[in-house]
Design a protein around this motif. Structure first.
Motif, mmCIF file in Angstrom:
data_model
loop_
_atom_site.group_PDB
_atom_site.id
_atom_site.type_symbol
_atom_site.label_atom_id
_atom_site.label_comp_id
_atom_site.label_asym_id
_atom_site.label_seq_id
_atom_site.Cartn_x
_atom_site.Cartn_y
_atom_site.Cartn_z
ATOM 1 N N LEU A 235 0.742 -1.256 0.031
ATOM 2 C CA LEU A 235 -0.016 -0.145 -0.058
ATOM 3 C C LEU A 235 0.980 1.382 0.083
ATOM 4 O O LEU A 235 0.413 2.279 -0.627
ATOM 5 C CB LEU A 235 -1.083 0.096 1.251
ATOM 6 N N TYR A 236 1.966 1.118 0.798
ATOM 7 C CA TYR A 236 2.873 2.541 0.921
ATOM 8 C C TYR A 236 3.645 2.458 -0.411
ATOM 9 O O TYR A 236 3.917 3.660 -0.890
ATOM 10 C CB TYR A 236 3.801 2.176 1.913
ATOM 11 N N GLU A 237 4.025 1.337 -1.070
ATOM 12 C CA GLU A 237 4.857 1.483 -2.124
ATOM 13 C C GLU A 237 3.822 1.867 -3.253
ATOM 14 O O GLU A 237 4.403 2.742 -4.215
ATOM 15 C CB GLU A 237 5.337 0.028 -2.744
ATOM 16 N N ALA A 238 2.804 1.770 -3.438
ATOM 17 C CA ALA A 238 1.766 2.290 -4.288
ATOM 18 C C ALA A 238 1.679 3.527 -4.105
ATOM 19 O O ALA A 238 1.609 4.553 -4.986
ATOM 20 C CB ALA A 238 0.281 1.506 -4.232
ATOM 21 N N ALA A 239 1.442 4.217 -2.973
ATOM 22 C CA ALA A 239 1.419 5.559 -2.743
ATOM 23 C C ALA A 239 2.670 6.256 -3.153
ATOM 24 O O ALA A 239 2.740 7.235 -3.476
ATOM 25 C CB ALA A 239 1.197 5.855 -1.068
ATOM 26 N N GLU A 240 3.804 5.507 -2.748
ATOM 27 C CA GLU A 240 4.971 6.310 -3.354
ATOM 28 C C GLU A 240 5.211 6.369 -4.882
ATOM 29 O O GLU A 240 5.784 7.383 -5.362
ATOM 30 C CB GLU A 240 6.187 5.293 -3.005
ATOM 31 N N MET A 241 4.692 5.471 -5.395
ATOM 32 C CA MET A 241 4.635 5.403 -7.105
ATOM 33 C C MET A 241 3.947 6.667 -7.486
ATOM 34 O O MET A 241 4.105 7.349 -8.256
ATOM 35 C CB MET A 241 3.947 4.272 -7.414
ATOM 36 N N ASP A 242 2.603 6.926 -6.663
ATOM 37 C CA ASP A 242 1.742 7.961 -7.152
ATOM 38 C C ASP A 242 2.296 9.230 -6.522
ATOM 39 O O ASP A 242 1.726 10.237 -6.555
ATOM 40 C CB ASP A 242 0.393 7.746 -6.473
ATOM 41 N N ALA A 243 3.353 9.367 -5.925
ATOM 42 C CA ALA A 243 4.225 10.540 -5.169
ATOM 43 C C ALA A 243 3.225 11.171 -4.333
ATOM 44 O O ALA A 243 3.173 12.146 -4.298
ATOM 45 C CB ALA A 243 4.271 11.375 -6.384
ATOM 46 N N THR A 244 2.409 10.429 -3.414
ATOM 47 C CA THR A 244 1.532 10.917 -2.504
ATOM 48 C C THR A 244 2.448 11.683 -1.301
ATOM 49 O O THR A 244 3.297 10.786 -0.864
ATOM 50 C CB THR A 244 0.762 9.695 -1.900
ATOM 51 N N PRO A 245 2.128 12.701 -0.740
ATOM 52 C CA PRO A 245 3.014 13.335 0.350
ATOM 53 C C PRO A 245 2.673 12.397 1.461
ATOM 54 O O PRO A 245 1.561 11.839 1.834
ATOM 55 C CB PRO A 245 2.144 14.778 0.420
ATOM 56 N N ARG A 246 3.670 12.547 2.462
ATOM 57 C CA ARG A 246 3.526 11.641 3.747
ATOM 58 C C ARG A 246 2.291 11.994 4.524
ATOM 59 O O ARG A 246 1.853 11.120 4.892
ATOM 60 C CB ARG A 246 4.994 11.900 4.416
ATOM 61 N N TRP A 247 2.034 13.106 4.692
ATOM 62 C CA TRP A 247 0.994 13.463 5.652
ATOM 63 C C TRP A 247 -0.243 12.996 4.990
ATOM 64 O O TRP A 247 -1.161 12.413 5.658
ATOM 65 C CB TRP A 247 0.809 15.040 5.649
ATOM 66 N N ARG A 248 -0.471 12.845 3.602
ATOM 67 C CA ARG A 248 -1.548 12.325 3.084
ATOM 68 C C ARG A 248 -1.446 10.806 3.268
ATOM 69 O O ARG A 248 -2.842 10.321 3.420
ATOM 70 C CB ARG A 248 -1.891 12.718 1.762
#
Lengths: 342, 350
Positions: A235-248
């Motif tokens: 889930l975190y890897e996917a978020a990182e791919m999408d360049a989601t900011p950390r707080w989000r």
């Protein structure tokens, strides 16, 4: 644990002390085995379950069930006797006495004003403590879950006060907070005035909240940490791919998935907050005056410490406390069932 | 929005430090000071002399005034560094203080006494561990008695807890029998009933059994813990049934199956419960406080609390005894830390 046990125990946990006890234990077990076999022949294999349950049930009924019943009897009887036969029935009088208040918001308008002071102190303490406890243990769990060096060491740092006894915790902080203590030394060296931390009512309340968070935070941090580690890494890897900011990521992934653990932490902290006694009793003794007097302290004093021991009133107060704890326990059960389903 | 996002990622390049990393380490450093500091300070303070504890501001290390034996004086005399009238400095021993004057003597030349204004002298200090804080309470007070009581309560209660709870857990996990659901409900139902709300009636039961002021009064009421039954049962449910069936085929009695097959296999769960029981019992406060009123029966925690008032808070003894009280738990922690933390994380109990 017997030395001739056919199946070896988990090998790593075998210690010297175990083998020291092993020989006499084996003899003892063989002695018990003979009557047990006779019994089994008499009642059959299946009913042996009752035999295994028996010791536990004896303790249970003697020290939990029977007391629950007696507690109720105590709360509806009066007088100074300890034995139910010496106690006249008074109906709901004890409860009426407890709840005899001009206004429930003002303890001094109550007949048993110490009880209501205890209730209001416990309520305030619990609200502050649970809020701060959840925030700090969440923060600590998140930090400890990051890729940091010496993670094991830092986890141990936050956890170790959990093992200390309440008396040790309270005396440690009393030593630091006293008039000539470390904290006042720091304040005066910075040019400030000494503060009588445990004599000033609002400071005393602050410090009991602080100290109990200090002592128990590691426990809740651990529960949250276990929850954080159960969140799938992809889930975190996917978020990182999408360049989601950390707080989000925190708001959208971490917090929702951690929510079941958060509820467990909140409810457990609430239950414990309502039962608070040990640390506060040693640290402030309920003082200054009655500024940190807790409900459990009131029950203890009414039943055991006061000149006139009033078991009936103490029992009534503990029934009230029991109802609150029961409600919180139901909440906990509901929460943990939802956690199981999630 | 996307620009902010890109910036956030840019800072997260490998090898670069994101501000949250720095904040995390700062928080952890603060945590080390805040969590370890108080206990460390307690430990250091416990080695200070009575006079050293009264100092304000307190010195960091246990320092005490150096003393010398001077010929012609029965007691050792405290040493001071004195600024003489001509500005030179000498190390002198103080015989007595009279108002703002101190009568002093040169240890090398004990015949002649010198008068010095008290503001011209500063004590000569040395690093010294006041180990008598530890040894004296052992001789003078019932401290050893409290220690023994606590050890006895902890060991015996833990043994009883392990045996009766594992027996119940065995019955609830291996057998099908009438009333099983009712027993399970009772166990879960009482999971959260603390001694707090049944303080008075348990006291009555203990009185009826004639156990007030006996250590058994502390040991027995908490022996059957629903938490323990629950934990052990959950673990025993995972044990392979075939093993038990095979043992029955081999004509092993039920007691033998419990003791020689299930118990050794349940060791990990038993160890977790043992650690918790030790922790609970060693730290227990409210119930012993209610049921033990005679000093001989006090446990360490109750004794420690009583020391506060009785001795007008003789901090030098109190601190040392507090350190002794936390040592066993600290040792358990050092050796079993991993075990304890996983136990708590998995079972949510304390």
């Amino acid at each position: 644990m017997a030395s001739d046990a056919p199946i070896p125990a988990a090998p790593s946990e075998r210690v010297g002390a175990a083998s020291f006890f092993a020989a006499p234990l084996a003899v003892l077990m063989r002695l018990i085995d003979w009557p047990m076999q006779v019994l089994q022949r008499l009642i059959g294999e299946r009913r042996m379950a009752y035999v295994f349950l028996l010791p536990n049930l004896i303790f249970f009924s003697l020290f939990v069930f029977l007391p629950l019943i007696i507690n109720f009897i105590f709360s509806v009887t009066g007088g100074a006797g300890l034995f139910p036969s010496e106690r006249p029935y008074v109906g709901a009088q004890q409860y009426a006495y407890l709840f005899d208040c001009g206004s429930f918001l003002d303890p001094s308008s109550c007949r048993e004003d110490h009880f209501w002071r205890g209730v209001s102190n416990t309520a305030r303490f619990t609200v502050f403590q649970v809020t701060a406890m959840v925030l700090f243990s969440l923060l600590t769990a998140v930090v400890l879950n990051m890729k940091i060096r010496a993670r094991g060491f830092f986890r141990a740092v936050y956890f170790f006060p959990v093992l200390l006894s309440p008396v040790v915790v309270a005396l440690t902080w009393k030593w630091i907070l006293q008039r000539d203590g470390l904290l006042n030394a720091a304040i005066t060296s910075l040019g400030g005035e000494r503060i009588l931390f445990l004599v000033d009512p609002s400071w005393a309340m602050f410090w009991i909240v602080f100290v109990s968070i200090w002592a128990h935070m590691g426990f809740y941090t651990l529960i949250l940490l276990a929850g954080l580690q159960a969140i799938p890494a992809d889930l975190y890897e996917a978020a990182e791919m999408d360049a989601t900011p950390r707080w989000r990521v925190f708001w959208r992934i971490t917090l929702p998935l951690l929510w079941p653990n958060m509820i467990v932490v909140i409810v457990l902290a609430l239950i414990r907050g309502v039962q608070t006694f040990d640390e506060v009793f040693v640290l402030t003794g309920g003082g200054p005056g009655t500024a940190t007097l807790m409900v459990v302290h009131y029950i203890y004093e009414t039943a055991f410490a006061n000149q006139v021991q009033n078991f009936g009133l103490a029992a009534a107060a503990s029934v009230v406390l029991g109802v609150v704890l029961f409600a919180l326990t139901l909440a906990q059960l509901a929460a943990s069932r939802r956690k199981g389903a999630a | 929005m996307s620009r902010i996002a890109r910036m956030a990622v840019a800072r997260r390049n490998p090898g670069r430090w994101h501000w949250t990393d720095i904040a995390a380490y700062a928080y952890l450093a603060l945590g080390v000071v805040l969590m370890f500091g108080p206990v460390l300070w307690l430990g250091i303070s416990s080695f200070k002399t009575q006079a050293g504890l009264l100092e304000f501001p307190p010195s960091l290390l246990p320092m005490s005034q150096k003393e010398v034996r001077v010929e012609g004086h029965a007691q050792p005399l405290p040493l001071f560094e004195v600024t003489m009238e001509d500005g030179s400095k000498r190390v002198l021993a103080q015989i007595r203080r009279i108002g703002i004057q101190a009568q002093m003597v040169d240890p090398a030349n004990p015949g002649q006494s010198i008068r010095v204004p008290i503001d011209k002298r500063t004590p000569v200090r040395e690093f010294k561990l006041a180990t008598e804080n530890y040894t004296e309470p052992l001789e003078r007070f019932a401290f050893m008695r409290f220690l023994w009581n606590s050890v006895f309560v902890t060991v015996v209660a833990t043994l009883i807890t392990l045996v009766i709870n594992s027996m119940a857990a065995y019955a609830l996990s291996i057998y099908e029998f009438r009333g099983k659901t009712a027993v399970m409900l009772m166990v879960i139902g009482t999971l959260m009933i603390p001694i707090t709300i049944i303080l008075v009636p348990v006291y009555l039961v203990i009185t009826e059994l004639g156990l007030v002021n006996s250590l058994w009064a502390v040991i027995l009421p908490g022996a059957a813990t629903p938490t323990g039954v629950f934990l052990l049962r959950q673990y025993m449910l995972t044990l392979p049934r075939d093993l038990i069936e095979a043992a029955r085929m081999d004509k092993a009695s039920e007691w033998q199956i419990y003791w020689r097959i299930v118990m050794p296999l349940a060791m990990p769960a038993l160890a977790v419960l043992a650690i918790f029981s030790i922790m609970w019992r060693w730290n227990e406060f409210l119930w012993p406080l209610a049921v033990l009123t005679k000093t001989e029966a006090y446990t360490l925690q109750i004794g420690l609390n009583a020391f506060q008032g009785e001795l007008q808070t003789q901090w030098h003894y109190l601190l040392a005894m507090t350190v002794v009280t936390l040592l066993p738990v600290a040792l358990v922690f050092v050796f079993l830390q991993r075990f304890i933390t996983t136990g708590i994380a998995n079972t949510g109990m304390k």
